[in-house]
Write an enzyme that holds these catalytic residues in place. Structure first.
Site, short mmCIF file in Angstrom:
data_model
loop_
_atom_site.label_atom_id
_atom_site.label_comp_id
_atom_site.label_asym_id
_atom_site.label_seq_id
_atom_site.Cartn_x
_atom_site.Cartn_y
_atom_site.Cartn_z
N ARG A 199 1.05 -1.22 -0.06
CA ARG A 199 0.21 0.51 0.16
C ARG A 199 1.03 1.13 -0.26
O ARG A 199 0.48 2.55 -0.39
CB ARG A 199 -0.96 -0.02 1.50
CG ARG A 199 -2.37 -0.91 0.61
CD ARG A 199 -2.70 -1.12 2.11
NE ARG A 199 -2.71 -1.16 3.86
CZ ARG A 199 -2.86 -2.35 4.19
NH1 ARG A 199 -3.37 -3.37 3.68
NH2 ARG A 199 -2.44 -2.52 5.36
N PHE A 224 -11.38 -5.49 -5.24
CA PHE A 224 -11.77 -5.94 -4.21
C PHE A 224 -10.65 -4.82 -2.84
O PHE A 224 -9.59 -5.50 -2.50
CB PHE A 224 -10.59 -7.48 -4.21
CG PHE A 224 -10.57 -8.21 -5.07
CD1 PHE A 224 -12.15 -8.90 -5.05
CD2 PHE A 224 -10.07 -8.27 -6.57
CE1 PHE A 224 -12.08 -10.31 -5.63
CE2 PHE A 224 -10.72 -9.22 -7.23
CZ PHE A 224 -11.60 -10.23 -7.23
N ASP A 257 -15.30 -3.82 -4.03
CA ASP A 257 -15.28 -4.63 -3.11
C ASP A 257 -17.44 -5.76 -3.07
O ASP A 257 -18.07 -4.52 -3.17
CB ASP A 257 -15.34 -4.50 -1.61
CG ASP A 257 -14.22 -5.19 -1.26
OD1 ASP A 257 -13.71 -5.37 -0.81
OD2 ASP A 257 -15.60 -6.57 -0.76
N ASP A 288 -6.54 -7.61 -5.93
CA ASP A 288 -5.88 -7.89 -4.38
C ASP A 288 -7.17 -8.74 -4.17
O ASP A 288 -7.36 -8.51 -3.28
CB ASP A 288 -5.90 -7.00 -3.94
CG ASP A 288 -5.45 -7.25 -2.29
OD1 ASP A 288 -4.81 -9.21 -2.17
OD2 ASP A 288 -4.93 -6.94 -1.06
N CYS A 345 -2.42 -14.29 -3.31
CA CYS A 345 -2.65 -14.51 -1.80
C CYS A 345 -2.95 -16.14 -1.45
O CYS A 345 -3.12 -17.01 -0.06
CB CYS A 345 -3.49 -13.88 -0.46
SG CYS A 345 -4.99 -14.51 -0.21
N1 SAH Z 1 -6.39 -5.04 -0.98
C1 SAH Z 1 -7.61 -4.99 0.63
C2 SAH Z 1 -7.45 -6.29 0.91
C3 SAH Z 1 -8.30 -7.29 0.17
S1 SAH Z 1 -8.77 -8.63 0.46
C4 SAH Z 1 -6.55 -4.34 1.90
O1 SAH Z 1 -5.46 -3.82 1.33
O2 SAH Z 1 -6.57 -4.02 2.47
C5 SAH Z 1 -10.23 -9.22 -0.38
C6 SAH Z 1 -11.88 -8.54 -0.92
O3 SAH Z 1 -12.00 -9.17 -2.05
C7 SAH Z 1 -12.46 -8.20 0.86
O4 SAH Z 1 -12.86 -7.68 1.12
C8 SAH Z 1 -13.48 -9.35 0.06
O5 SAH Z 1 -14.48 -8.19 1.09
C9 SAH Z 1 -13.80 -9.29 -1.33
N2 SAH Z 1 -14.36 -10.12 -2.50
C10 SAH Z 1 -13.97 -11.25 -2.12
N3 SAH Z 1 -14.99 -11.39 -3.84
C11 SAH Z 1 -15.22 -10.72 -4.07
C12 SAH Z 1 -15.46 -10.59 -5.14
N4 SAH Z 1 -16.41 -12.05 -6.25
N5 SAH Z 1 -15.98 -8.89 -5.78
C13 SAH Z 1 -15.46 -8.20 -4.92
N6 SAH Z 1 -15.19 -8.27 -4.27
C14 SAH Z 1 -14.96 -9.63 -3.07
#
Ligand code: SAH
Length: 393
Positions: free
Chosen positions: A205, A225, A247, A297, A337
């Site tokens: 980040r 995401f 998200d 992500d 991940c």
């Molecule tokens: N980049 C973020 C972490 C991402 S975690 C950071 O640095 O804090 C992954 C996220 O993807 C979660 O918030 C989850 O709610 C979302 N997510 C999972 N599947 C999804 C989908 N199909 N469409 C949209 N969001 C999704």
């Protein structure tokens, strides 16, 4: 203490300091160890190899804690905790992983620091039995105000454990803990993902913020995401930037708005789109939208080896659309991940997506988890987070 005698030849992985002993490696057990008991691991000739803890219910029947013939008592835990704590003294953020399980030679134990509080995750039966004592020791060593447990992870099922949450020592944390990683983020350690947030992405980040600081022509950011919008908040420190957060969860997007206010940022400089990424990216692509920086992500797509193929298709799909959404000369930060997908395979999947997108890309940096999430060289399984910073033409 019971002795676990390995089959001939199976001592090799112990010599290499891999911390796991599977049932297939064990020739016999001398004694009657109960789940969670400390045991001594011996070669077939009786020679001492290591000491760790036992759980017959798990496929990983022994997790090794030490390769020395020494007692695993509170003095030992104190020594190992101090090593992990000392290794993180240089970190300027007030939130980071303090103990990274096998990669800190403390199998089954995760401890994250969020300001004055610690959040503990007990992944195995032995750690579950010891967790209160360990929590009190951690309070003493760190001066934390409290230790909260977030052991609500599926892997505990393999150890015969149910989810467990609650205060282990000291005070209960507040509803929101404000952490500082150069920008401020409001973390919900009760309900947030993992132990509250994705500490592993902290330096990535910061990298996005730094990229935009040095290349101020980068103005449009698509944070896919987004979770609570951490990448965007770093990018939005620079007044020319506009960010779109996508998200599936309304709650995390509300937390993203909260993070904007917390940093004195006008909420209108970002969008908060609650949508399924697979559909949303396709729609944006068809509409010919273009961004200077795209961050991708996703959550873990492959939870086991059997899911790798399907996961690879998922990663390819979103990366293909993401490539098409990057302006020529812009950047894509793409992550996985999934522990079951190694760095090589991840790069191949991203390359497959690039080919189909008919774009060109250069690897600017190969990324991983922040340095408070070390990976023991003897434990490559610890390297779950992979990322690529790409410049796209
Ligand atoms: N980049 C973020 C972490 C991402 S975690 C950071 O640095 O804090 C992954 C996220 O993807 C979660 O918030 C989850 O709610 C979302 N997510 C999972 N599947 C999804 C989908 N199909 N469409 C949209 N969001 C999704």
């Amino acid at each position: 203490m019971s002795d676990i005698i390995l089959h001939k030849g199976r001592e090799k992985s112990v010599f290499r300091r891999h911390p796991w002993i599977f049932s297939g490696g064990i020739a016999r057990v001398n004694g009657n160890p109960q789940g969670g008991d400390m045991v001594t691991v011996r070669a077939d000739n009786g020679g001492f190899l290591a000491r760790g803890y036992w759980n017959a219910r798990s496929q990983i029947q022994v997790r090794i804690l030490t390769w020395e013939d020494e007692p695993i008592d509170m003095v030992w835990w104190r020594k190992m905790f101090m090593r992990a704590i000392d290794g993180r003294k240089h970190i300027t953020s007030n939130a980071y992983r303090l103990i990274n399980a096998e990669s800190d030679f403390l199998a089954g134990l995760i401890v994250d620091k969020y300001g004055d509080w610690l959040v503990l995750q007990a992944l195995t039966l032995a750690i579950d039995i010891l967790k209160k004592d360990l929590a009190h020791l951690l309070m003493e060593l760190t001066g934390a105000r409290g230790v909260y447990e977030r052991s609500d992870v599926d892997v505990r099922g393999k150890e015969g454990l149910k989810p467990s949450m609650g205060v282990l020592a000291g005070e209960a944390p507040p509803k929101r803990i404000i952490i500082d990683e150069g920008v401020q983020l409001a973390v919900d350690v009760y309900g947030g993902h993992k132990t509250g947030t994705y500490l592993d992405q902290r330096q990535n980040r910061m990298l996005v913020g730094e990229l935009i600081r040095t290349q101020p022509h980068l103005t449009d950011v698509l944070n896919v995401f987004s979770y609570t919008g951490g990448f965007s908040v770093h990018a939005l420190q620079h007044p020319q930037v506009h960010a779109v957060n996508i998200d599936a969860s309304a709650d995390v997007l509300a937390n993203a708005r909260e993070n904007m206010r917390l940093n004195g940022l006008d909420e209108s400089r970002a969008e908060y789109i609650q949508a399924d990424v697979f559909d949303d990216l396709r729609t944006r692509m068809i509409a010919n939208e273009l961004y200077d920086v795209v961050i991708l992500d996703p959550p873990k797509f492959a939870h086991a080896q059997a899911q790798v193929e399907k996961a690879a298709r998922g990663y390819k799909d979103i990366n293909l659309n993401a490539f098409k959404l990057v302006k020529s000369g812009g950047y894509l930060f793409t992550f996985s991940c999934s522990g079951a997908i190694n760095a090589d395979l991840f790069q191949k999947i991203v390359f497959g997506a690039l080919e189909d997108s008919r774009r060109e890309a250069q690897v600017i940096r190969v990324l991983g988890a922040s340095d408070d999430h070390p990976v023991a060289l003897s434990f490559p399984e610890g390297a779950y987070l992979k990322g690529l910073m790409l410049r796209v033409y």
